[in-house]
Enzyme design. Structure first.
Site, PDB file in Angstrom:
ATOM      1  N   TRP A 196      -3.864  -5.807   8.461  1.00  0.00           N
ATOM      2  CA  TRP A 196      -2.711  -4.945   8.762  1.00  0.00           C
ATOM      3  C   TRP A 196      -2.550  -4.813  10.267  1.00  0.00           C
ATOM      4  O   TRP A 196      -3.533  -4.653  10.996  1.00  0.00           O
ATOM      5  CB  TRP A 196      -2.928  -3.566   8.142  1.00  0.00           C
ATOM      6  CG  TRP A 196      -1.755  -2.646   8.323  1.00  0.00           C
ATOM      7  CD1 TRP A 196      -0.657  -2.536   7.518  1.00  0.00           C
ATOM      8  CD2 TRP A 196      -1.569  -1.689   9.389  1.00  0.00           C
ATOM      9  NE1 TRP A 196       0.204  -1.593   8.021  1.00  0.00           N
ATOM     10  CE2 TRP A 196      -0.328  -1.057   9.165  1.00  0.00           C
ATOM     11  CE3 TRP A 196      -2.317  -1.324  10.501  1.00  0.00           C
ATOM     12  CZ2 TRP A 196       0.173  -0.068  10.007  1.00  0.00           C
ATOM     13  CZ3 TRP A 196      -1.819  -0.347  11.361  1.00  0.00           C
ATOM     14  CH2 TRP A 196      -0.594   0.280  11.099  1.00  0.00           C
TER      15      TRP A 196
ATOM     16  N   ASP B 291     -12.156   3.500   2.554  1.00  0.00           N
ATOM     17  CA  ASP B 291     -11.651   3.236   3.910  1.00  0.00           C
ATOM     18  C   ASP B 291     -12.350   4.187   4.876  1.00  0.00           C
ATOM     19  O   ASP B 291     -13.389   3.846   5.448  1.00  0.00           O
ATOM     20  CB  ASP B 291     -10.116   3.401   3.933  1.00  0.00           C
ATOM     21  CG  ASP B 291      -9.499   3.089   5.288  1.00  0.00           C
ATOM     22  OD1 ASP B 291     -10.203   3.159   6.314  1.00  0.00           O
ATOM     23  OD2 ASP B 291      -8.297   2.787   5.349  1.00  0.00           O
TER      24      ASP B 291
ATOM     25  N   LYS C 242     -11.607  -0.823   9.442  1.00  0.00           N
ATOM     26  CA  LYS C 242     -11.035  -0.682  10.783  1.00  0.00           C
ATOM     27  C   LYS C 242     -12.028  -1.248  11.791  1.00  0.00           C
ATOM     28  O   LYS C 242     -13.182  -0.784  11.867  1.00  0.00           O
ATOM     29  CB  LYS C 242     -10.775   0.790  11.108  1.00  0.00           C
ATOM     30  CG  LYS C 242      -9.891   1.512  10.085  1.00  0.00           C
ATOM     31  CD  LYS C 242      -8.454   1.065  10.156  1.00  0.00           C
ATOM     32  CE  LYS C 242      -7.553   1.838   9.205  1.00  0.00           C
ATOM     33  NZ  LYS C 242      -7.732   1.462   7.796  1.00  0.00           N
TER      34      LYS C 242
ATOM     35  N   ASP D 213      -3.000   4.537  -1.451  1.00  0.00           N
ATOM     36  CA  ASP D 213      -3.904   5.031  -0.404  1.00  0.00           C
ATOM     37  C   ASP D 213      -3.615   6.500  -0.127  1.00  0.00           C
ATOM     38  O   ASP D 213      -2.547   6.858   0.364  1.00  0.00           O
ATOM     39  CB  ASP D 213      -3.704   4.219   0.876  1.00  0.00           C
ATOM     40  CG  ASP D 213      -4.709   4.607   1.955  1.00  0.00           C
ATOM     41  OD1 ASP D 213      -5.625   5.408   1.649  1.00  0.00           O
ATOM     42  OD2 ASP D 213      -4.591   4.110   3.087  1.00  0.00           O
TER      43      ASP D 213
ATOM     44  N   GLU E 140      -7.207   3.849  -3.046  1.00  0.00           N
ATOM     45  CA  GLU E 140      -7.894   3.748  -1.753  1.00  0.00           C
ATOM     46  C   GLU E 140      -8.175   5.139  -1.203  1.00  0.00           C
ATOM     47  O   GLU E 140      -7.274   5.964  -1.073  1.00  0.00           O
ATOM     48  CB  GLU E 140      -7.026   2.937  -0.780  1.00  0.00           C
ATOM     49  CG  GLU E 140      -7.663   2.777   0.595  1.00  0.00           C
ATOM     50  CD  GLU E 140      -6.953   1.734   1.443  1.00  0.00           C
ATOM     51  OE1 GLU E 140      -6.353   0.800   0.880  1.00  0.00           O
ATOM     52  OE2 GLU E 140      -7.010   1.859   2.676  1.00  0.00           O
TER      53      GLU E 140
ATOM     54  N   LYS F 150       1.395   5.043   0.258  1.00  0.00           N
ATOM     55  CA  LYS F 150       0.722   6.246   0.741  1.00  0.00           C
ATOM     56  C   LYS F 150       0.956   7.397  -0.238  1.00  0.00           C
ATOM     57  O   LYS F 150       2.022   7.497  -0.871  1.00  0.00           O
ATOM     58  CB  LYS F 150       1.248   6.628   2.126  1.00  0.00           C
ATOM     59  CG  LYS F 150       0.873   5.645   3.233  1.00  0.00           C
ATOM     60  CD  LYS F 150      -0.625   5.606   3.471  1.00  0.00           C
ATOM     61  CE  LYS F 150      -0.980   4.723   4.656  1.00  0.00           C
ATOM     62  NZ  LYS F 150      -2.452   4.544   4.791  1.00  0.00           N
TER      63      LYS F 150
ATOM     64  N   GLN G  19       0.857  -1.180   0.000  1.00  0.00           N
ATOM     65  CA  GLN G  19       0.000   0.000   0.000  1.00  0.00           C
ATOM     66  C   GLN G  19       0.897   1.234   0.000  1.00  0.00           C
ATOM     67  O   GLN G  19       1.589   1.501   0.982  1.00  0.00           O
ATOM     68  CB  GLN G  19      -0.901   0.012   1.237  1.00  0.00           C
ATOM     69  CG  GLN G  19      -1.902   1.150   1.217  1.00  0.00           C
ATOM     70  CD  GLN G  19      -2.502   1.401   2.591  1.00  0.00           C
ATOM     71  OE1 GLN G  19      -1.842   1.892   3.495  1.00  0.00           O
ATOM     72  NE2 GLN G  19      -3.767   1.072   2.735  1.00  0.00           N
TER      73      GLN G  19
HETATM   74 MG   LIG Z   1      -6.513   3.255   4.167  1.00  0.00          MG
END
Ligand SMILES: [Mg+2]
Length: 367
Positions: free
Chosen positions: A319, A240, A264, A192, A217, A163, A161
């Site tokens: 994660w 997300d 999450k 993301d 993402e 960033k 992933q």
């Molecule tokens: Mg995320």
């Protein structure tokens, strides 16, 4: 079983290495741990640890204020009747999803310990053990990002992933191209942005990377902005931060706004909420991850237990923040990443043993 005491602990989690998102660098997050003491000899442990006041809506202070309300209400309830525990919490306050999630996780820990079963087995059984994970490539220069992506693939990671956001999109585009160039066959790349782009920027980045195999993402700040960008993107869209509740997730699936989710646990109601997301995603062939913002062995174990029960082809990975942590609560059983995978702790409940007095005196205690 009855809850006789609720203890709340605070602990700073020292960072072993740096971690940057578009909104902010992460520095020594402040975790909140909940211990549910009972009229048996069992204690259930829950945890929630935002990375800071950004990028999630809750922070350590708000969570602890919520637990001040929830703690007294939980005394006398049966932690094994988890739906009824949620009813009690819902009758006490609106909101407070993070604090409620920590309580939910502690209840599942107790349910497992009382039946001598692992949480993943109570959820239907582990479809993966070890569990696949993904690794973050923090915001950096194109060369730094590509170099780390190479290293992580050497270490066995198959989901990366990258960033992005928080800088001019030209820098993001260069970094995406640099990383995509080194991605090997069989490895998945997610970009993301943690809500960092405008609708127009998301469309521009996707257009500039249209020939690259990746998913985007949470490119934009809100559900509405992501939905507006969706039809103009050349890449699958993962929600997300905007996947805030089960109804929103169902709507995103039904309307084609989301091709997958970054979930999450403590945003969705803990293990109970994530179980519902898992089943909804399975029914609609939609991939999801099973994560939390940050935290120690307790929340990591919760993510790994639920993540183990996802169908492998619909798993975006579980994660955990282990690579950035300086230590474990449970050095023997704390979840850790080995060759890009995480073994499920073998003991009952979450499988984590907390040494007596580990967190010091509670910052709040209700009985
Ligand atoms: Mg995320």
């Amino acid at each position: 079983m009855k809850i006789t005491q609720v203890d709340v602990f605070a602990k700073r989690l020292p960072m072993a290495s740096g971690y940057n998102m578009s909104s902010s660098p992460v520095g020594d997050p402040d975790t909140t741990v909940v211990a549910l003491r009972t009229d048996s000899d069992l204690t259930g442990w829950g945890e929630i640890c935002p990375t800071g006041p950004l990028p999630q809506v809750e922070h350590a202070g708000s969570i602890r204020a919520d637990l001040d309300l929830l703690g007294p209400a939980l005394i006398g309830t049966d932690p094994l009747r988890i739906g009824l525990v949620h009813d009690t919490m819902a009758a006490t306050m609106d909101g407070g999803q993070g604090a409620r999630s920590a309580v939910d996780i502690a209840c599942w820990d107790l349910l497992g310990k009382s039946h001598n079963e692992r949480v993943c087995d109570l959820l239907g059984g582990a479809r993966m053990d070890p569990v696949s994970t993904y690794h973050v490539v923090p915001i950096g220069t194109p060369d730094e990002s590509a170099q780390l992506a190479e290293q992580l693939q050497d270490e066995g990671h198959t989901k990366l992933q990258l960033k992005s956001g928080g800088r001019h999109i030209d820098e993001d585009i260069d970094a995406v191209h640099a990383v995509a160039r080194v991605i090997r066959p069989g490895v998945d790349l997610f970009v993301d942005c943690n809500r960092g782009w405008t609708v127009g920027e998301a469309i521009q980045v996707s257009g500039a990377c249209r020939d690259l195999k990746l998913a985007m993402e949470q490119p934009c700040a809100t559900y509405a902005e992501c939905a507006a960008a969706r039809t103009h993107l050349h890449h699958p869209l993962i929600l997300d931060e905007s996947a805030t509740d089960l109804a929103t997730i169902a709507r995103a699936i039904a309307t084609g706004v989301a091709d997958g989710f970054g979930m999450k646990l403590t945003r969705i109601g803990g293990i109970s909420g994530m179980r519902a997301v898992r089943d909804l995603c399975e029914a609609s062939n939609t991939p999801t991850s099973c994560d939390d913002s940050w935290g120690g062995d307790i929340i990591a174990a919760a993510c790994v237990h639920v993540g183990a029960t996802l169908r492998p082809h619909l798993s975006r990975g579980a994660w955990i923040s282990d690579p950035y942590q300086a230590g474990h609560y449970d050095e023997a059983n704390g979840p850790r990443i080995v060759d890009g995978r995480i073994a499920v702790p073998p003991g009952p409940g979450l499988g984590i043993t907390i040494p007596e007095g580990y967190f010091g005196p509670p910052i709040a205690s209700f009985s």
